[in-house]
Design a protein around this motif. Structure first.
Motif, short mmCIF file in Angstrom:
data_model
loop_
_atom_site.label_atom_id
_atom_site.label_comp_id
_atom_site.label_asym_id
_atom_site.label_seq_id
_atom_site.Cartn_x
_atom_site.Cartn_y
_atom_site.Cartn_z
N ILE A 22 0.84 -1.19 0.00
CA ILE A 22 0.00 0.00 0.00
C ILE A 22 0.89 1.25 0.00
N LYS A 23 1.99 1.20 0.74
CA LYS A 23 2.89 2.35 0.81
C LYS A 23 3.76 2.49 -0.43
N GLU A 24 4.30 1.37 -0.93
CA GLU A 24 5.34 1.42 -1.96
C GLU A 24 4.87 1.02 -3.35
N GLY A 25 3.75 0.33 -3.46
CA GLY A 25 3.28 -0.15 -4.76
C GLY A 25 3.63 -1.63 -4.94
N PRO A 26 3.52 -2.16 -6.16
CA PRO A 26 3.81 -3.57 -6.41
C PRO A 26 5.25 -3.91 -6.03
N LEU A 27 5.43 -5.10 -5.45
CA LEU A 27 6.74 -5.52 -4.96
C LEU A 27 7.06 -6.94 -5.37
#
Length: 85
Positions: A22-27
């Protein structure tokens, strides 16, 4: 034949991965390892991401190999639980 739905021990890890996404995007698993400065290992993150796909929490991110993003259903459930609190 019984199918395995993911380990109980990995559930908190899936929640942490969902917060990171949610904070950084796809991981990817490597991205998780880098962002957490090694506190979550690449193998553990990869297993939790694969188990999360089986449970419907994560889905493969199109166009990026081995990257995952949260599903719409998981985000809706998260919004409902935060609205109740």
């Amino acid at each position: 034949m019984m199918t395995r739905k993911g380990s109980k021990r990995a559930a908190p890890l899936k929640e942490r991965l969902l917060d990171l996404m949610i904070k950084e995007g796809p991981l990817s698993a490597l991205g998780v390892q880098i962002l957490t400065e090694g506190h979550i290992g690449r193998a553990a993150a990869g297993k939790a991401l694969r188990d999360g796909v089986k449970l419907g929490v994560f889905e493969h991110f199109p166009g990026a190999p081995k990257a995952y993003r949260p599903t719409r259903r998981a985000l809706e459930q998260l919004a409902q639980t935060t609205a109740q609190e």
